[in-house]
Design an enzyme around this catalytic site. Sequence first.
Site, mmCIF file in Angstrom:
data_model
loop_
_atom_site.group_PDB
_atom_site.id
_atom_site.type_symbol
_atom_site.label_atom_id
_atom_site.label_comp_id
_atom_site.label_asym_id
_atom_site.label_seq_id
_atom_site.Cartn_x
_atom_site.Cartn_y
_atom_site.Cartn_z
ATOM 1 N N GLY A 241 0.730 -1.155 -0.319
ATOM 2 C CA GLY A 241 0.156 0.251 -0.271
ATOM 3 C C GLY A 241 0.644 1.208 -0.314
ATOM 4 O O GLY A 241 0.409 1.958 -0.746
ATOM 5 N N GLY A 469 1.575 -6.351 3.721
ATOM 6 C CA GLY A 469 2.771 -7.320 3.483
ATOM 7 C C GLY A 469 4.333 -6.760 4.500
ATOM 8 O O GLY A 469 5.039 -6.884 4.737
ATOM 9 N N PRO A 619 12.053 -9.502 14.413
ATOM 10 C CA PRO A 619 13.117 -9.087 14.277
ATOM 11 C C PRO A 619 13.666 -9.566 12.274
ATOM 12 O O PRO A 619 13.348 -9.076 11.539
ATOM 13 C CB PRO A 619 14.936 -9.756 15.199
ATOM 14 N N GLN A 625 11.727 -5.166 7.056
ATOM 15 C CA GLN A 625 10.619 -4.160 6.267
ATOM 16 C C GLN A 625 11.834 -3.112 6.350
ATOM 17 O O GLN A 625 11.207 -1.680 5.520
ATOM 18 C CB GLN A 625 9.552 -3.422 8.265
ATOM 19 N N GLY A 691 8.301 0.810 10.246
ATOM 20 C CA GLY A 691 8.157 0.511 8.922
ATOM 21 C C GLY A 691 8.280 1.678 7.691
ATOM 22 O O GLY A 691 9.136 0.862 7.020
ATOM 23 N N GLU A 692 8.597 2.788 8.623
ATOM 24 C CA GLU A 692 9.254 3.360 7.716
ATOM 25 C C GLU A 692 10.947 4.447 7.980
ATOM 26 O O GLU A 692 11.152 4.713 7.295
ATOM 27 C CB GLU A 692 8.081 5.329 7.804
HETATM 28 MO MO1 MOS Z 1 1.907 5.380 5.241
HETATM 29 S S1 MOS Z 1 1.791 6.505 4.201
HETATM 30 O O1 MOS Z 1 1.652 6.595 6.421
HETATM 31 O O2 MOS Z 1 1.136 4.042 5.031
#
Ligand code: MOS
Length: 732
Positions: A241, A469, A619, A625, A691-692
């Site tokens: 996504g 995912g 982990p 990620q 994740g980011e």
């Molecule tokens: Mo994230 S860009 O807030 O799915």
Amino acid sequence: MKFETPATTNPIDQQKIIGHPTPRVEGPLKTTGQAAYAYEHHAVLPNQAYGVVLGSAIAKGRIASMDVEAAQAAPGVIAIVTAANAGKLGKGKYNTAKLLAGPDIQHYHQAVALVVADTFEQARAAAQLINIKYIRTDGAFDLASVRDTGVESKDQMADTLHGDFSAAFSAAPVQLDATYTTPDQAHAMMEPFASMAAWQGERLTLWTANQMIDWSVSDVATTLGVSKQNVHLISPYIGGGFGGKLFVRADAILAALGARMAGRPVKVALARPQIFNNCTHRPATIQRIRIGTTPDGKITAMAHEGWSGDLPGGKVELAAQPSKLLYAGENRRVTMRLCTLDLPEGNAMRAPGEAPGMMALEIAMDEMAEKLELDPIDFRILNDTQVDPVNTKRPFSKRQMIECLRTGADHFGWGQRHAQPGTQRDGRWLIGMGVAVAFRNNLLVKSGARVRLDDQGTVTVETDMTDIGTGSYTIIAQTAAEMMGVTLDKVVVRLGDSSFPVSSGSGGQFGGNCSTAGVYAACVKLREAVAQRLGMNVDEAIFADGQVHSGAQRVPLQDAARKGELVAEDSIEFGDLSKQYQQSTFGAHFVEVAVDSATGETRLRRMLAVCAAGRILNPTSARSQVIGAMTMGVGAALMEALAVDKRMGFFVNHDLAGYEVPVHADIPHQEVIFLDETDPISSPMKAKGVGELGICGVSAAIANAVYNATGIRVREYPITLDKLLDKLPPMI
Ligand code: MOS
């Protein structure tokens, strides 16, 4: 459960299951094709019809006439939905009314019709027979040329004006003033936008690919004018996504409208070449950064001013945001300006704000270090801050930026870097190393779950949390297993269904920490219910090995459900801790590149990310990620850019052939190190988002490595070979 004071010791700290490398619990379903994605519910209902979306051929203007007669008469056609027959659509929170345009057109490939037919091929063929006459009007399609019209978007990010930037910058003996640009980027997720809609009277069931179930139920209901209770959204598996699926898009709304008109279930997938212009993208930015320091490198003045564009009423990309918090300095100006553009809608893409912001800021830091003749790591360490530099009463809950940099430097062999650019060669290749900090805030969103215990000792978790995912199924299973003292195979996780309790959803890297904290809260309640059934004091009960112990008592867990299933539901609600503390995640990216001295082609040789992001719940999936995010950062650094047709106003390279993303052959060995960290301020899980984090800063590390290799400073992403070619040092 209200989370208002820092977490103390709790069952998660046992780390019998949490914190251990754990393969995806739903992995076998996905790898054997048994996990049904939104378009694949072929058998759940009979009589499914197919909808094909027709997109606008102009970027701005209006439809003068639309002739659907030939399409209507084409073989197999059941219904054609257009703005003329769809009825009035409600606005929704996220502009969902615009998902079907007409007569006014706001952007290229905005949906103007849905053709429903017995087969996909019939629908696609008929859509070509719709004859539309457009009246095209001029639009604004070029950010640079409308930059000066930008306005502050106060509700998103008010200007940070702290101290006296101008005076401090003018007085600074060492100064940098540089402007960087990042292009429009596409999410380019694997699974296209897809939905199937079916009505039973007023009740709509919508199988779709969506990150935020509850938001989307609200938007679907408002758009279609039905009550929220009558919308059932199902999204258990999502093929990526990256923010593009935070909101429902045209496939969902048009499938619902088409199904209502056709009186049959209708499935709609957006074709790949439609997605890039029909859906959202990460908007381009212009970022001017000014840094002033003392002669020995202490930052005294920092300005980060950014511009981005969006459709009227849209949002600004918060690229300057990291400069509010990342480095020390008394005098600061951080601003974003929103310009009106008539390109497709700009919106969240993985680490919105921070990702493009760090692409600029972390080159600026490299440039400044060079001016100061400081090692770029030392310069960053010198300007570390353990408190919010603007509101100095707010400490960071945990901030291991320095530790990330030092660990990475040791591990990567930073000492071997040639400080003088363009001086390390390997045959025809120019070799360089680059570093950048990774930084992304940790957001907290209320999240709920329901847990059941049956007489077989099976624990079932239900929440509307999604797994895009990322590994949500697995960390939620680990959480429930740890809390209830059972093995992973005794836990069933059911996600992505609006009939389950409302969760945080997947966005802003908050899903992992928040959704598991919600499961933790529900498990605390289930433990109480179990103890009560077994006549134990919950504070003395130990849940382990599928049993409950208390004093001399030792009872199989399932005994508590012998008289009937036990069900507990709760949510985690976050109090003021995020006001008292700044919660952020940190990392350091190290990159080695080789640039072909003849062609300017950049090849990555090694990449390392060191991350400090709270407790790492799994982990295996956390590493995935981070390497996925690093890979996306490689794309952003070296190849990804939506090419804007500035006359007609659309993205030209709107498919995966023209929009280039990294492939395996582009990616070298990637390593990820997680520093030991638990953050009790963040949640009972003591975890934070991850994740980011991995995409933030990595592109700048690559840019800095290219500079170190070649001596060429590219400030306009992506760093394609044409930007290097005529400046490369002569071949020896
Ligand atoms: Mo994230 S860009 O807030 O799915």
